[in-house]
Design a protein around this motif. Sequence first.
Motif, PDB file in Angstrom:
ATOM      1  N   LEU A 162      -8.604   2.814  -3.279  1.00 36.03           N
ATOM      2  CA  LEU A 162      -7.971   3.964  -3.931  1.00 36.03           C
ATOM      3  C   LEU A 162      -8.758   4.445  -5.145  1.00 36.03           C
ATOM      4  O   LEU A 162      -8.196   5.110  -6.031  1.00 36.03           O
ATOM      5  CB  LEU A 162      -6.539   3.610  -4.338  1.00 36.03           C
ATOM      6  CG  LEU A 162      -5.593   3.234  -3.192  1.00 36.03           C
ATOM      7  CD1 LEU A 162      -4.218   2.857  -3.728  1.00 36.03           C
ATOM      8  CD2 LEU A 162      -5.479   4.368  -2.179  1.00 36.03           C
TER       9      LEU A 162
ATOM     10  N   TYR B  59       0.838  -1.200   0.000  1.00 40.62           N
ATOM     11  CA  TYR B  59       0.000   0.000   0.000  1.00 40.62           C
ATOM     12  C   TYR B  59       0.876   1.255   0.000  1.00 40.62           C
ATOM     13  O   TYR B  59       0.665   2.179  -0.796  1.00 40.62           O
ATOM     14  CB  TYR B  59      -0.922   0.014   1.223  1.00 40.62           C
ATOM     15  CG  TYR B  59      -1.671   1.319   1.389  1.00 40.62           C
ATOM     16  CD1 TYR B  59      -2.931   1.490   0.834  1.00 40.62           C
ATOM     17  CD2 TYR B  59      -1.103   2.395   2.076  1.00 40.62           C
ATOM     18  CE1 TYR B  59      -3.607   2.698   0.954  1.00 40.62           C
ATOM     19  CE2 TYR B  59      -1.764   3.604   2.194  1.00 40.62           C
ATOM     20  CZ  TYR B  59      -3.017   3.746   1.641  1.00 40.62           C
ATOM     21  OH  TYR B  59      -3.665   4.951   1.755  1.00 40.62           O
TER      22      TYR B  59
ATOM     23  N   VAL C 299      -8.019   7.048   3.262  1.00 34.55           N
ATOM     24  CA  VAL C 299      -6.723   7.073   2.581  1.00 34.55           C
ATOM     25  C   VAL C 299      -5.770   8.033   3.293  1.00 34.55           C
ATOM     26  O   VAL C 299      -4.594   7.704   3.534  1.00 34.55           O
ATOM     27  CB  VAL C 299      -6.893   7.468   1.100  1.00 34.55           C
ATOM     28  CG1 VAL C 299      -5.525   7.705   0.440  1.00 34.55           C
ATOM     29  CG2 VAL C 299      -7.653   6.387   0.342  1.00 34.55           C
TER      30      VAL C 299
ATOM     31  N   PHE D 102     -10.023  10.948  -3.653  1.00 30.42           N
ATOM     32  CA  PHE D 102     -10.478   9.566  -3.598  1.00 30.42           C
ATOM     33  C   PHE D 102     -11.890   9.488  -3.034  1.00 30.42           C
ATOM     34  O   PHE D 102     -12.315  10.348  -2.253  1.00 30.42           O
ATOM     35  CB  PHE D 102      -9.534   8.720  -2.736  1.00 30.42           C
ATOM     36  CG  PHE D 102      -8.126   8.660  -3.253  1.00 30.42           C
ATOM     37  CD1 PHE D 102      -7.802   7.824  -4.313  1.00 30.42           C
ATOM     38  CD2 PHE D 102      -7.121   9.442  -2.696  1.00 30.42           C
ATOM     39  CE1 PHE D 102      -6.502   7.764  -4.802  1.00 30.42           C
ATOM     40  CE2 PHE D 102      -5.832   9.394  -3.170  1.00 30.42           C
ATOM     41  CZ  PHE D 102      -5.524   8.546  -4.223  1.00 30.42           C
TER      42      PHE D 102
ATOM     43  N   ASP E  88      -2.268   6.931   5.076  1.00 26.09           N
ATOM     44  CA  ASP E  88      -1.008   7.574   4.675  1.00 26.09           C
ATOM     45  C   ASP E  88      -0.247   8.063   5.905  1.00 26.09           C
ATOM     46  O   ASP E  88       0.978   7.923   5.984  1.00 26.09           O
ATOM     47  CB  ASP E  88      -1.287   8.754   3.739  1.00 26.09           C
ATOM     48  CG  ASP E  88      -1.695   8.306   2.344  1.00 26.09           C
ATOM     49  OD1 ASP E  88      -1.603   7.100   2.060  1.00 26.09           O
ATOM     50  OD2 ASP E  88      -2.104   9.166   1.550  1.00 26.09           O
TER      51      ASP E  88
ATOM     52  N   ARG F  78       1.103   4.077  -3.077  1.00 23.57           N
ATOM     53  CA  ARG F  78       0.799   5.500  -2.886  1.00 23.57           C
ATOM     54  C   ARG F  78       2.012   6.365  -3.247  1.00 23.57           C
ATOM     55  O   ARG F  78       1.882   7.402  -3.912  1.00 23.57           O
ATOM     56  CB  ARG F  78       0.397   5.757  -1.439  1.00 23.57           C
ATOM     57  CG  ARG F  78      -0.907   5.132  -1.056  1.00 23.57           C
ATOM     58  CD  ARG F  78      -2.096   5.915  -1.634  1.00 23.57           C
ATOM     59  NE  ARG F  78      -2.197   7.226  -1.027  1.00 23.57           N
ATOM     60  CZ  ARG F  78      -2.247   8.358  -1.718  1.00 23.57           C
ATOM     61  NH1 ARG F  78      -2.187   8.351  -3.050  1.00 23.57           N
ATOM     62  NH2 ARG F  78      -2.359   9.526  -1.088  1.00 23.57           N
TER      63      ARG F  78
ATOM     64  N   GLN G 102     -11.539   9.266   0.732  1.00 15.91           N
ATOM     65  CA  GLN G 102     -10.431  10.180   0.990  1.00 15.91           C
ATOM     66  C   GLN G 102     -10.001  10.195   2.460  1.00 15.91           C
ATOM     67  O   GLN G 102      -8.806  10.175   2.767  1.00 15.91           O
ATOM     68  CB  GLN G 102     -10.813  11.599   0.556  1.00 15.91           C
ATOM     69  CG  GLN G 102      -9.687  12.610   0.656  1.00 15.91           C
ATOM     70  CD  GLN G 102      -8.594  12.352  -0.369  1.00 15.91           C
ATOM     71  OE1 GLN G 102      -8.854  12.247  -1.555  1.00 15.91           O
ATOM     72  NE2 GLN G 102      -7.342  12.252   0.085  1.00 15.91           N
TER      73      GLN G 102
END
Length: 401
Positions: free
Chosen positions: A176, A142, A195, A189, A199, A146, A192
Amino acid sequence: MSDKDIIGIIQVQLDAFTFQPNVGREKDKAIVKRLVSRFGTAPCEPEEWDHHVKGYVGPETYNKILSALGMSEDEFRRIVQARRYPRLRGLRRSILCLDGRQRLAAAREKFGNKFWWTVRLYSSARARRFSHRTTDADGEIYWNVRRHDQRNESDVVRDLYFELSPGKERILKFLLKEMPGQVPGQVVFVHQDIVDALDRVFAFPGMRKQFRLGTMLKVLALHCPEQVSHYGRRRIADIWWKISDGHPSYVDHETVVGLQRRVPSNRTDRTYIRTMMDSGQIFRHVKDRSLRERIKRNILSLNIVIPSIETFHENMMYFSIGAKILRKFEVDDEPNDSQVNGGETLFQNLDRHWQAPDIPRIEVGALRHSGERRARSRPCGIASSRRRILHRRRGPIFTAY
């Protein structure tokens, strides 16, 4: 591969390299013999750009290098332009040699295994087709998807997806999925919030190994991104940022395993944490004494259960029960297609149907010696109603969200 694929350049001792059949040229004894003779009369100059060798590194080795150097990924990449390459020990047999095998063999014969050579490092995303290494952890894949997607390295992203099973590949692509009608240069996204939270969490390398991508489809199906992202950002990322004193690259897998579920305010856990820090069993790559002391103080100042991706997965099992109960008994509407694709969430639905009571009364405890309940008036808003519903349905486990 072009120079833009380089993730960093370092100098390592010759015993850092490993070799595999069909990767690069096979060792040629005649060439090696000529190079050994040449090294005897002229310097081999391993620092020169044209004399560098190329090597692949896996995620664990890459994270180890970043931790040892105390650098972020971007800082490590800038070494290429600086042309000043740091030396690193302790990388025995961890770099897959792609070319320059003859030079390395000749240098080993002439100078021994401890001789230093410069290596240009490349991401291991493309190495799977050449090597027999095991598949990376879901969190590593992942994180690399990204990272390379943000750099528009679509060929590397395709190779990374190839490492996943077909089921996990579909889940990651669904996670994603981009919103339609994007403005050029801006990516939004469908999921979002989740995600963004992932991150931030995976900026700590030690979190990536615990991630179970296969469970995320069930998490997304709950339509509760607010609670999921809150746990990731506030319960994991913010707490570990404080623990690490703002140095996420030092948080390795062993550190996460050693601290997760610990309560620093508990006497037993407090003693354990001191022992682990003083013996160097956690935050192993932090060598600066003052930084180690700050990190230890940061940990011991906490009065919570230290979270991780593993505790996230465990808590989601309980949270999913509560969310399904709310969906069944408190929400009238079934999730429609817009909800599944990033529309109205479960708690947005509850907010839309919420009405403030005429007399806001909240239970605050039971009378001693009787089963009666005491109640008193308090301001009653949507947020407090949410917390009350979750507490009533499944207990205080949900206060973490």
